[in-house]
Write a protein that holds these residues in place. Structure first.
Motif, PDB file in Angstrom:
ATOM      1  N   THR A 234      -6.280   4.634   5.649  1.00 29.05           N
ATOM      2  CA  THR A 234      -6.379   3.221   5.276  1.00 29.05           C
ATOM      3  C   THR A 234      -7.660   2.591   5.790  1.00 29.05           C
TER       4      THR A 234
ATOM      5  N   LEU B 297       4.237   8.320  -0.097  1.00 32.47           N
ATOM      6  CA  LEU B 297       3.075   7.890   0.700  1.00 32.47           C
ATOM      7  C   LEU B 297       2.256   6.833  -0.015  1.00 32.47           C
ATOM      8  N   THR B 298       2.089   6.973  -1.315  1.00 30.25           N
ATOM      9  CA  THR B 298       1.322   5.955  -2.038  1.00 30.25           C
ATOM     10  C   THR B 298       2.078   4.629  -2.065  1.00 30.25           C
TER      11      THR B 298
ATOM     12  N   GLY C 250      -3.060  10.124  -0.840  1.00 29.17           N
ATOM     13  CA  GLY C 250      -1.722  10.487  -0.387  1.00 29.17           C
ATOM     14  C   GLY C 250      -1.611  11.985  -0.150  1.00 29.17           C
TER      15      GLY C 250
ATOM     16  N   VAL D 298       4.340   3.495   0.278  1.00 25.55           N
ATOM     17  CA  VAL D 298       4.411   2.840   1.585  1.00 25.55           C
ATOM     18  C   VAL D 298       3.044   2.434   2.122  1.00 25.55           C
ATOM     19  N   SER D 299       1.985   3.089   1.632  1.00 27.88           N
ATOM     20  CA  SER D 299       0.670   2.821   2.211  1.00 27.88           C
ATOM     21  C   SER D 299      -0.286   2.109   1.274  1.00 27.88           C
TER      22      SER D 299
ATOM     23  N   LEU E  16      -2.308   8.190   8.254  1.00 21.54           N
ATOM     24  CA  LEU E  16      -2.284   6.957   7.460  1.00 21.54           C
ATOM     25  C   LEU E  16      -3.280   5.937   8.003  1.00 21.54           C
ATOM     26  N   ARG E  17      -3.377   5.822   9.334  1.00 21.97           N
ATOM     27  CA  ARG E  17      -4.382   4.910   9.927  1.00 21.97           C
ATOM     28  C   ARG E  17      -5.783   5.303   9.481  1.00 21.97           C
TER      29      ARG E  17
ATOM     30  N   VAL F 231      -3.422  12.850   3.054  1.00 24.24           N
ATOM     31  CA  VAL F 231      -2.596  12.514   4.213  1.00 24.24           C
ATOM     32  C   VAL F 231      -1.545  13.601   4.425  1.00 24.24           C
TER      33      VAL F 231
ATOM     34  N   GLU G 139       1.449   8.906  11.162  1.00 22.55           N
ATOM     35  CA  GLU G 139       0.895   7.608  11.555  1.00 22.55           C
ATOM     36  C   GLU G 139      -0.621   7.693  11.716  1.00 22.55           C
TER      37      GLU G 139
ATOM     38  N   LEU H  45      -2.096   3.649  -0.806  1.00 25.87           N
ATOM     39  CA  LEU H  45      -3.169   4.596  -1.096  1.00 25.87           C
ATOM     40  C   LEU H  45      -2.984   5.173  -2.490  1.00 25.87           C
TER      41      LEU H  45
END
Length: 111
Positions: free
Chosen positions: A108, A50-51, A61, A53-54, A104-105, A64, A101, A56
Motif C-alpha cells: 500500500t 486481498l484486493t 494482491g 480488503v486492501s 500489505l503495508r 502480496v 500485515e 490493491l
C-alpha cells in the motif's frame, strides 16, 4: 496381415504392458491437472480477498500472496487457503498474519 495381429506370440504381452503404463501415466497427469485447477482457483479467491480488503489491484494482491508465501516458507496454496477462510472468521496462523500485515503495508505504500 500377420503384422496387425496383436494376439500373436510376437509381443502381445508387451503391448498390453505398454498400454497399462500409458493409462497409469495419463491418470497421474489427469490428477496433477485437477490439482493445478483447484490450486489456481484457491489462489484466485485469495487474490480477490486481498484486493477487497486492501484496495490493491489483482497483480499487487498476487505479489502480496507470493511475499507471504516466501517469508513464511509456506506453499502458496496453503497461504491462499488460510486467506480465503479469513473473512469468514478463521484465524490466520501467526507467522502468516505477521507476514501478511507487513506485505500489505509495503504494497500500500507503493501505490
Amino acid at each position: 496381415m500377420a503384422e496387425h495381429d496383436t494376439n500373436s506370440s510376437g509381443g502381445g504381452g508387451s503391448d498390453a504392458a505398454a498400454a497399462e503404463r500409458e493409462i497409469a501415466r495419463l491418470q497421474r497427469e489427469s490428477s496433477q491437472l485437477q490439482e493445478a485447477v483447484i490450486s489456481h482457483a484457491v489462489i484466485d479467491q485469495a487474490i480477490g480477498v486481498l484486493t477487497f480488503v486492501s484496495g490493491l489491484g489483482p497483480e499487487q494482491g498476487f505479489a502480496v500472496l507470493r511475499s507471504v508465501s516466501q517469508h513464511t516458507n509456506t506453499k502458496l496454496r496453503k497461504v491462499a487457503e488460510q486467506i480465503v477462510g479469513w473473512p469468514s472468521g478463521h484465524d490466520l496462523a501467526e507467522d502468516i498474519r505477521q507476514a501478511l500485515e507487513a506485505a500489505l503495508r509495503e504494497a500500500t505504500h507503493r501505490t
